[in-house]
Scaffold this active site. Structure first.
Site, short mmCIF file in Angstrom:
data_model
loop_
_atom_site.label_atom_id
_atom_site.label_comp_id
_atom_site.label_asym_id
_atom_site.label_seq_id
_atom_site.Cartn_x
_atom_site.Cartn_y
_atom_site.Cartn_z
N CYS A 1 0.78 -1.48 0.20
CA CYS A 1 0.00 -0.09 -0.01
C CYS A 1 0.92 1.29 -0.07
O CYS A 1 1.92 1.41 0.75
CB CYS A 1 -0.70 -0.08 0.95
SG CYS A 1 -1.86 1.45 1.45
N CYS B 1 -3.02 0.17 8.98
CA CYS B 1 -2.26 -1.14 8.88
C CYS B 1 -0.88 -0.67 9.36
O CYS B 1 0.01 -0.04 8.73
CB CYS B 1 -1.92 -1.71 7.24
SG CYS B 1 -3.32 -2.17 6.63
N GLN C 1 -18.74 -9.11 12.30
CA GLN C 1 -17.44 -9.20 12.24
C GLN C 1 -16.80 -8.61 10.84
O GLN C 1 -17.51 -8.80 9.64
CB GLN C 1 -17.16 -10.63 12.32
CG GLN C 1 -17.47 -11.32 13.59
CD GLN C 1 -16.53 -10.79 14.61
OE1 GLN C 1 -15.40 -10.39 14.47
NE2 GLN C 1 -16.85 -11.28 15.97
N TYR D 1 -23.30 -10.21 24.72
CA TYR D 1 -22.66 -9.45 23.57
C TYR D 1 -22.84 -9.75 22.26
O TYR D 1 -21.99 -9.92 21.58
CB TYR D 1 -21.23 -9.19 23.81
CG TYR D 1 -20.96 -8.69 25.22
CD1 TYR D 1 -20.88 -7.10 25.79
CD2 TYR D 1 -20.52 -9.40 26.29
CE1 TYR D 1 -20.65 -6.80 27.07
CE2 TYR D 1 -20.24 -9.21 27.73
CZ TYR D 1 -20.26 -7.84 27.83
OH TYR D 1 -19.95 -7.44 29.20
N GLU E 1 -27.80 -7.85 24.14
CA GLU E 1 -27.20 -6.82 23.51
C GLU E 1 -27.47 -5.50 23.65
O GLU E 1 -28.66 -5.39 23.88
CB GLU E 1 -27.35 -7.32 21.80
CG GLU E 1 -26.76 -6.32 20.88
CD GLU E 1 -25.61 -5.63 20.77
OE1 GLU E 1 -24.41 -6.69 20.98
OE2 GLU E 1 -25.32 -4.39 20.68
N ASP F 1 -18.59 -12.55 24.19
CA ASP F 1 -18.02 -11.71 23.25
C ASP F 1 -17.68 -10.27 23.31
O ASP F 1 -18.38 -9.32 22.52
CB ASP F 1 -18.42 -12.11 21.46
CG ASP F 1 -17.56 -11.58 20.70
OD1 ASP F 1 -16.59 -10.88 20.82
OD2 ASP F 1 -17.94 -11.77 19.28
N CYS G 1 -11.29 -9.54 21.59
CA CYS G 1 -10.59 -8.86 20.52
C CYS G 1 -9.32 -7.99 21.24
O CYS G 1 -8.65 -7.20 20.51
CB CYS G 1 -11.43 -8.06 19.72
SG CYS G 1 -12.22 -6.89 20.58
C1 SAM Z 1 -17.22 -7.77 19.51
S1 SAM Z 1 -18.71 -7.49 19.26
C2 SAM Z 1 -19.64 -9.11 19.13
C3 SAM Z 1 -20.95 -9.34 18.59
C4 SAM Z 1 -21.34 -10.64 18.11
N1 SAM Z 1 -20.73 -11.62 18.95
C5 SAM Z 1 -20.58 -11.09 16.69
O1 SAM Z 1 -19.59 -12.04 16.65
O2 SAM Z 1 -21.00 -10.51 15.68
C6 SAM Z 1 -19.58 -6.86 20.90
C7 SAM Z 1 -20.85 -6.49 20.85
O3 SAM Z 1 -21.19 -6.03 22.15
C8 SAM Z 1 -22.08 -4.91 22.17
N2 SAM Z 1 -22.05 -4.41 23.55
C9 SAM Z 1 -21.20 -3.20 23.71
N3 SAM Z 1 -21.21 -3.01 24.97
C10 SAM Z 1 -22.42 -3.97 25.47
C11 SAM Z 1 -22.90 -3.94 26.83
N4 SAM Z 1 -22.45 -3.04 27.91
N5 SAM Z 1 -23.81 -4.85 26.99
C12 SAM Z 1 -24.25 -5.68 26.05
N6 SAM Z 1 -23.72 -5.36 24.53
C13 SAM Z 1 -22.59 -4.71 24.45
C14 SAM Z 1 -21.93 -4.26 21.10
O4 SAM Z 1 -22.93 -3.27 20.24
C15 SAM Z 1 -21.38 -5.41 19.95
O5 SAM Z 1 -22.40 -5.77 19.24
#
Ligand code: SAM
Length: 452
Positions: free
Chosen positions: A71, A80, A283, A312, A333, A381, A408
């Site tokens: 890039c 990156c 994702q 989550y 969520e 997650d 993550c």
């Molecule tokens: C890393 S993502 C994982 C989503 C899902 N497991 C996936 O693989 O698509 C984290 C998720 O947590 C939600 N989130 C953030 N803070 C939160 C909270 N305090 N309580 C519940 N969900 C939350 C975000 O909106 C997001 O959708």
């Protein structure tokens, strides 16, 4: 040592954020672009995250062969940071970063599986968020942030993480914004119109969503921009305009107009169909996500007849995978729009044993626990910050036999695993999964089992 000093040093470690670490006069110095084994001549820039920060000016010895970054923006772009490292070396460093984060918090994993490489090391992202800005000569910019500068943008000509179509849309939006004479929103004066451009694509359906976030609408110049872009790139299946008047620099807003299509796109993952709205989490590396979900399901073991909690859950991607074998799944969520998507996703896949609760996990989980609800498996997650203290406490009381944690951020993961270990869990397995090639970020799957 003072700012501007030039010094020679040997890089001996790597920070959890992917910078090289050296020790100079007994103090830790962060060195972006350097890796352990390099010997560099570097200039001290100042402090960063509580450490000294220096920029290498010359590599006197290199630990590994560097490659020419494909890039043209490499070095300036905040995206990156590892494009000059061969992919095999990136994977080795990620594994090392996860191992050292866990070791530092005294987390011992029964099994530490080798990092799973991404099927595509480039052009893998299904979502890009670009910012508008203005250079000192008044020229409109549309692109990404300069490395280390949240307030400065540069124009991206071609990004190697997104598809060719997404690159075309980026160019078309910049061109028609210039033609329409629209100014970028100014962070200091809060004047101007254009704020963000979000492009989302589905990997397995030919669908593309464009979300343009503006500070003023209705506006004839914005309409002209949209018409020009849609004419130039008819492959855009849906176009959304978002009005964001607030000062916070986030690609969200108070009002939305769907100017083309249905306002969301469809994706297929693991044999399931998903609807993705502009603000729902999905994702960003969809091919690797399918493998991540399959591995998470396997880690949870045989779910036949079991009740599962998916904390989550976003748009329910993992929940629906789990619901194919579990007796019942409850997804939690915080984003109401994502919960609506999750319910729609369950219906479109004819899945009836999956429910969703909207709200913060730190409120919903303690309530479920007070109500006497029990689960056979918990999947979690969370975002980068990790589990909320109240979620950890509730998990300690619920004592679910097995927990699968998808993270993550190895640092917050290590904190949370240490907390769960102290509550009686053993970490049976850890599996790093590379969702973000060319960056130091790493996803990690962990399997926890309650001790007898
Ligand atoms: C890393 S993502 C994982 C989503 C899902 N497991 C996936 O693989 O698509 C984290 C998720 O947590 C939600 N989130 C953030 N803070 C939160 C909270 N305090 N309580 C519940 N969900 C939350 C975000 O909106 C997001 O959708």
């Amino acid at each position: 040592m003072k700012r501007g000093d030039l010094f020679v040093t040997q890089v001996v470690g790597m920070s959890p954020q992917g910078e090289g670490i050296a020790y100079v006069e007994g103090r830790a110095v962060l060195l972006p672009q350097a890796v352990p084994g390099d010997k560099v001549e570097a200039r001290l820039k100042g402090k960063y995250r509580g450490f000294l920060l220096a920029v290498p000016e010359q590599f006197l010895e290199t630990a590994l062969s560097r490659q020419q970054a494909p890039c043209g923006h490499f070095g300036r772009c905040g995206g990156c940071r590892w494009q000059d490292l061969e992919y095999a070396d990136q994977l080795r460093f990620k594994e090392g970063m996860v191992r050292s984060a866990l070791e530092k918090r005294g987390v011992s994993a029964g099994e530490f599986l080798p990092v799973l490489a991404s099927p595509k090391p480039f052009f893998y992202r299904n979502k890009m968020e670009f910012s508008f800005g203005t250079d000192p000569a008044g020229t409109l910019l549309l692109g990404l942030h300069l490395r280390g500068r949240f307030d400065r943008v540069f124009s991206v000509e071609e990004c190697h993480l997104q598809s060719a179509l997404s690159n075309r849309i980026l160019g078309a939006v910049r061109h028609h914004a210039e033609r329409a004479g629209l100014p970028a929103y100014n962070l200091k004066t809060h004047q101007g119109s254009l704020r963000f451009l979000v492009i989302r694509q589905s990997a397995r359906r030919e669908e593309t969503l464009v979300d343009l976030v503006v500070a003023q609408y209705p506006n004839a110049a914005v309409d002209a921009l949209v018409a020009g872009v849609l004419e130039e790139v008819p492959q855009i299946t849906t176009f959304v305009l978002t009005l964001h008047r607030g000062k916070a620099q986030v690609a969200a807003g108070q009002a939305h107009w769907v100017v083309k299509g249905r306002g969301w796109i469809e994706e297929e993952c693991g044999g399931l169909e998903f609807a993705i709205s502009p603000r729902s989490f999905f994702q960003t590396n969809p091919l690797q996500a399918a493998r991540l979900y399959a591995m998470a399901c396997r880690m949870g073991g045989d779910l036949q007849g079991l009740s599962v909690l998916d904390l989550y859950c976003g748009t329910g991607s993992l929940s629906l995978h789990l619901a194919r074998t579990a007796r019942a799944v409850l997804g939690v969520e915080i984003v109401a729009e994502a919960v609506e998507d999750a319910r729609r996703n369950a219906a479109r896949n004819h899945i009836a044993n999956c429910e969703f609760a909207a709200g913060p996990a730190e409120e919903v989980l303690p309530r479920l626990q007070r109500e006497g609800r029990g689960f056979d498996r918990v999947f979690a997650d969370p975002p980068r910050a990790g589990l909320h203290r109240k979620v950890l406490e509730a998990l300690g009381i619920l004592r679910t036999p097995q927990v699968v944690y998808i993270s993550c951020n190895p640092l917050s993961l290590a904190e949370d695993l240490a907390g769960l270990q102290a509550m009686g869990y053993r970490v049976a397995a850890v599996q790093p999964v590379d969702m973000f090639p060319q960056t130091p970020h790493c996803e990690v799957l962990s399997h926890l089992v309650l001790r007898e």
